[in-house]
Design a protein around this motif. Structure first.
Motif, PDB file in Angstrom:
ATOM      1  N   ALA A 242       0.835  -1.202   0.000  1.00  0.00           N
ATOM      2  CA  ALA A 242       0.000   0.000   0.000  1.00  0.00           C
ATOM      3  C   ALA A 242       0.870   1.252   0.000  1.00  0.00           C
ATOM      4  O   ALA A 242       0.613   2.204  -0.745  1.00  0.00           O
ATOM      5  N   MET A 243       1.904   1.238   0.824  1.00  0.00           N
ATOM      6  CA  MET A 243       2.784   2.404   0.878  1.00  0.00           C
ATOM      7  C   MET A 243       3.548   2.583  -0.423  1.00  0.00           C
ATOM      8  O   MET A 243       3.843   3.712  -0.833  1.00  0.00           O
ATOM      9  N   ARG A 244       3.841   1.487  -1.087  1.00  0.00           N
ATOM     10  CA  ARG A 244       4.586   1.582  -2.341  1.00  0.00           C
ATOM     11  C   ARG A 244       3.830   2.398  -3.395  1.00  0.00           C
ATOM     12  O   ARG A 244       4.438   3.053  -4.227  1.00  0.00           O
ATOM     13  N   ILE A 245       2.509   2.353  -3.339  1.00  0.00           N
ATOM     14  CA  ILE A 245       1.722   3.009  -4.395  1.00  0.00           C
ATOM     15  C   ILE A 245       1.159   4.352  -3.956  1.00  0.00           C
ATOM     16  O   ILE A 245       0.285   4.901  -4.616  1.00  0.00           O
ATOM     17  N   VAL A 246       1.682   4.927  -2.877  1.00  0.00           N
ATOM     18  CA  VAL A 246       1.080   6.135  -2.319  1.00  0.00           C
ATOM     19  C   VAL A 246       1.124   7.313  -3.287  1.00  0.00           C
ATOM     20  O   VAL A 246       0.211   8.157  -3.284  1.00  0.00           O
ATOM     21  N   TYR A 247       2.136   7.387  -4.139  1.00  0.00           N
ATOM     22  CA  TYR A 247       2.211   8.490  -5.093  1.00  0.00           C
ATOM     23  C   TYR A 247       1.475   8.168  -6.398  1.00  0.00           C
ATOM     24  O   TYR A 247       1.229   9.072  -7.197  1.00  0.00           O
ATOM     25  N   ALA A 248       1.149   6.904  -6.597  1.00  0.00           N
ATOM     26  CA  ALA A 248       0.461   6.501  -7.828  1.00  0.00           C
ATOM     27  C   ALA A 248      -1.038   6.392  -7.633  1.00  0.00           C
ATOM     28  O   ALA A 248      -1.822   6.819  -8.490  1.00  0.00           O
ATOM     29  N   GLU A 249      -1.460   5.786  -6.499  1.00  0.00           N
ATOM     30  CA  GLU A 249      -2.891   5.633  -6.205  1.00  0.00           C
ATOM     31  C   GLU A 249      -3.117   5.932  -4.727  1.00  0.00           C
ATOM     32  O   GLU A 249      -3.313   5.004  -3.923  1.00  0.00           O
ATOM     33  N   PRO A 250      -3.092   7.175  -4.316  1.00  0.00           N
ATOM     34  CA  PRO A 250      -3.156   7.506  -2.886  1.00  0.00           C
ATOM     35  C   PRO A 250      -4.434   7.053  -2.182  1.00  0.00           C
ATOM     36  O   PRO A 250      -4.392   6.687  -1.010  1.00  0.00           O
ATOM     37  N   VAL A 251      -5.554   7.055  -2.881  1.00  0.00           N
ATOM     38  CA  VAL A 251      -6.810   6.644  -2.239  1.00  0.00           C
ATOM     39  C   VAL A 251      -6.768   5.147  -1.922  1.00  0.00           C
ATOM     40  O   VAL A 251      -7.103   4.725  -0.807  1.00  0.00           O
ATOM     41  N   LEU A 252      -6.372   4.339  -2.892  1.00  0.00           N
ATOM     42  CA  LEU A 252      -6.263   2.899  -2.661  1.00  0.00           C
ATOM     43  C   LEU A 252      -5.181   2.602  -1.623  1.00  0.00           C
ATOM     44  O   LEU A 252      -5.345   1.699  -0.792  1.00  0.00           O
ATOM     45  N   ALA A 253      -4.093   3.338  -1.659  1.00  0.00           N
ATOM     46  CA  ALA A 253      -3.017   3.132  -0.689  1.00  0.00           C
ATOM     47  C   ALA A 253      -3.534   3.317   0.733  1.00  0.00           C
ATOM     48  O   ALA A 253      -3.281   2.486   1.614  1.00  0.00           O
ATOM     49  N   PHE A 476      13.962   3.784  -1.906  1.00  0.00           N
ATOM     50  CA  PHE A 476      14.740   4.928  -2.380  1.00  0.00           C
ATOM     51  C   PHE A 476      14.145   5.493  -3.657  1.00  0.00           C
ATOM     52  O   PHE A 476      14.003   6.710  -3.816  1.00  0.00           O
ATOM     53  N   ARG A 477      13.775   4.602  -4.575  1.00  0.00           N
ATOM     54  CA  ARG A 477      13.168   5.075  -5.814  1.00  0.00           C
ATOM     55  C   ARG A 477      11.826   5.758  -5.555  1.00  0.00           C
ATOM     56  O   ARG A 477      11.483   6.765  -6.181  1.00  0.00           O
ATOM     57  N   ARG A 478      11.054   5.210  -4.627  1.00  0.00           N
ATOM     58  CA  ARG A 478       9.724   5.759  -4.340  1.00  0.00           C
ATOM     59  C   ARG A 478       9.811   7.127  -3.682  1.00  0.00           C
ATOM     60  O   ARG A 478       9.046   8.034  -4.021  1.00  0.00           O
TER      61      ARG A 478
END
Length: 541
Positions: A242-253, A476-478
């Motif tokens: 969930a945290m991995r996608i926080v910048y891509a899909e914040p609502v789902l995250a 780091f990438r995220r």
């Protein structure tokens, strides 16, 4: 040094099951009857044999578990070396190599070795996905609890693979045919969440209906078939993703993170919950990093680790690394992306402090506290404040590594990363001040900006997640944290920006040879060309 640079397994996606030798050993040692004729080639194992005492299912789950980090049972670390160590372990800033592979031009300084870049993909499919598919075929309907564990392990393994390449053949795996279409990375992540949710529900129902039962006790190298711990691990993995996608899909995250933490079985909170692959029932786990550090002599402490741990006066330093042989009493790391002339120049720098029998770490409670701290920073309901969860993460990590009381460390508002000095070549130094040198301190400051707080959380998380370079590189990438020294020598021909650093590995050459049409289509799912400078779907910051 020992590794195979090719790793071109033809017909990977034909899905022929591969039975781990360790699984065969397990079946030979765990039962005393009906196995007189079992000392045969693994490919000759029959369905009738595999029905006995859950052994058949156990073989495949053992295979999955021992190949999340490749070949943990073999003592041969060559697959791990090229699948992770000479890529993610370097790119994360954890480790450096003294060895001049390929005449000094290799993945460490962005001259991408195609044979190495195949390895993570090949291990994921030949050793994990094929085994999971066998459990699905044999147990999805009859033993859903075992299939749930197999699915959790699959997600743990394959999120690492997609976070290397991006799109993968995933949701239609095992459906037959010679080639398999690729899925976009966002659809793969959505599938991960569905699979974890289903597995959590299945194991919860099993535990409630069958308290105390441990069907996989003989073959579960992580939790000994304690399904309550598997539920906590699945929740924790769900939180990580969930945290991995926080910048891509914040609502789902936010939705998935809060679901994970609020689940009745919760997430990892103590070191007793840590997910480690360890020696079980006579099957010996050999830590691949011990092999690469000691017998191979190909990996050492990184310059970044030296900078942070020495600068912070971090008591975990001696748990992670050994003092330098070349510079007695000092901890000395190798900067990544430098021109290596001779192995002897830096072989005497600090070795990694692993024993042959050290467990192989998947996930720790410390990581989960830092994930929750970041979630709380975003305003999510994580069961605590950013500060309280951040400080708990440090304390639990200290406890994990027997580093003493963490109070003084937590309250250190002065110490910062130390400048780096390469005693072999001053051109590799990182001085103070430098834009490449972190200035973040340890003590929490509620008056700091969001980004300053995030950097503090991720820097301590980075220290605690060691030695899992794959997870550290992804974070780091995220986030852009912690500050990792850029390469000195960039042999990518302009494909990889030195400051932005490497973002992914290209699809394997074997896929262009054997799955040509589908891998060609997969390039359309990327945000740019199929090269190491193109960002993944979740890499949106």
């Amino acid at each position: 040094m020992k590794f195979n640079t090719n790793y071109n397994y033809k017909g990977i996606l034909r899905m022929v099951p591969v039975v781990l030798a360790a699984g065969l050993m397990f079946t030979q040692t765990s039962c005393t009857k009906d196995y007189k004729s079992f000392n045969t080639n693994p490919v000759e194992v029959t369905d009738s044999m595999l029905k006995l005492d859950f052994v058949g299912l156990g073989i495949f789950i053992t295979q999955e578990q021992t190949n999340v980090f490749p070949n943990a049972t073999s003592g041969d670390a060559s697959a791990y070396q090229v699948a992770q160590n000479l890529s993610a372990d370097l790119y994360s800033g954890y480790m450096g190599t003294p060895t001049a592979f390929n005449g000094g031009q290799n993945n460490s300084n962005y001259f991408m070795m195609q044979g190495w870049n195949n390895a993570a993909f090949n291990v994921g499919y030949t050793s994990v996905m094929s085994a999971w598919n066998e459990v699905k075929r044999r147990a999805a309907a009859t033993h859903p609890d075992m299939y749930a564990v197999a699915s959790i392990v699959k997600v743990e393994a394959m999120h690492r693979v997609t976070d290397i390449y991006g799109p993968l053949p995933y949701t239609r795996f095992g459906g037959g045919g010679i080639t398999i279409p690729y899925d976009s990375q966002d659809s793969i992540y959505h599938s991960f969440f569905r699979e974890l949710d289903t597995a959590i529900q299945t194991l919860t129902a099993f535990v409630q209906a069958n308290p105390g039962q441990k069907p996989l006790q003989k073959s579960d190298f992580v939790y000994g078939s304690d399904y309550k711990k598997w539920i906590r691990f699945a929740n924790s993995l769900k939180l990580r993703l969930a945290m991995r996608i926080v910048y891509a899909e914040p609502v789902l995250a936010k939705q998935k993170a809060e679901e994970a933490v609020s689940n009745s079985y919760g997430v990892l909170t103590t070191n007793d919950d840590n997910a480690n692959v360890k020696t079980t029932n006579g099957i010996i786990i050999t830590h691949p990093l011990w092999v690469i550090t000691d017998p191979y002599g190909d990996i050492r402490m990184s310059a970044n680790m030296e900078s942070f741990l020495v600068g912070y006066k971090d008591p975990r330093l001696s748990s992670y690394f050994k003092p330098s042989v070349a510079f007695p009493g000092q901890y000395k790391g190798i900067r990544n992306g430098i021109q290596i002339v001779a192995k002897s120049d830096r072989e005497g720098f600090s070795q990694l402090n692993f024993q042959q029998s050290s467990p192989v770490q998947w996930m720790t409670a410390a990581e989960i506290f830092f994930l929750r701290a970041e979630g709380a920073l975003w305003g999510w309901n994580m069961g605590g404040t950013p500060q309280s969860l951040y400080e708990q993460g440090i304390a639990v990590s200290f406890d994990q590594h027997s580093a003493g009381n963490a109070t003084n460390y937590i309250n250190d508002a002065v110490s910062k990363a130390a400048p780096y000095i390469d005693p072999v070549n001053a051109a590799n130094n990182v001085a103070d001040p430098s834009s490449d040198l972190s200035t973040i301190t340890i003590k929490w400051n509620d008056g700091d900006s969001f980004e300053r707080k995030l950097e503090r959380i991720i820097t301590q998380k980075w220290i605690s997640v060691y030695p899992d370079g794959e997870e550290a590189w992804s974070e780091f990438r995220r986030t852009g944290y912690p500050k990792i020294f850029p390469v000195v020598v960039n042999n990518s021909g302009g494909i990889i920006d030195t400051k932005v650093q490497i973002r992914r590995l290209p699809f394997p050459l074997s896929e262009y040879q054997n799955n040509t049409t589908e891998v060609g289509k997969a390039a359309a799912f990327l945000s740019g060309p199929d090269n190491p400078g193109t960002k993944l779907w979740w890499d949106k910051k």
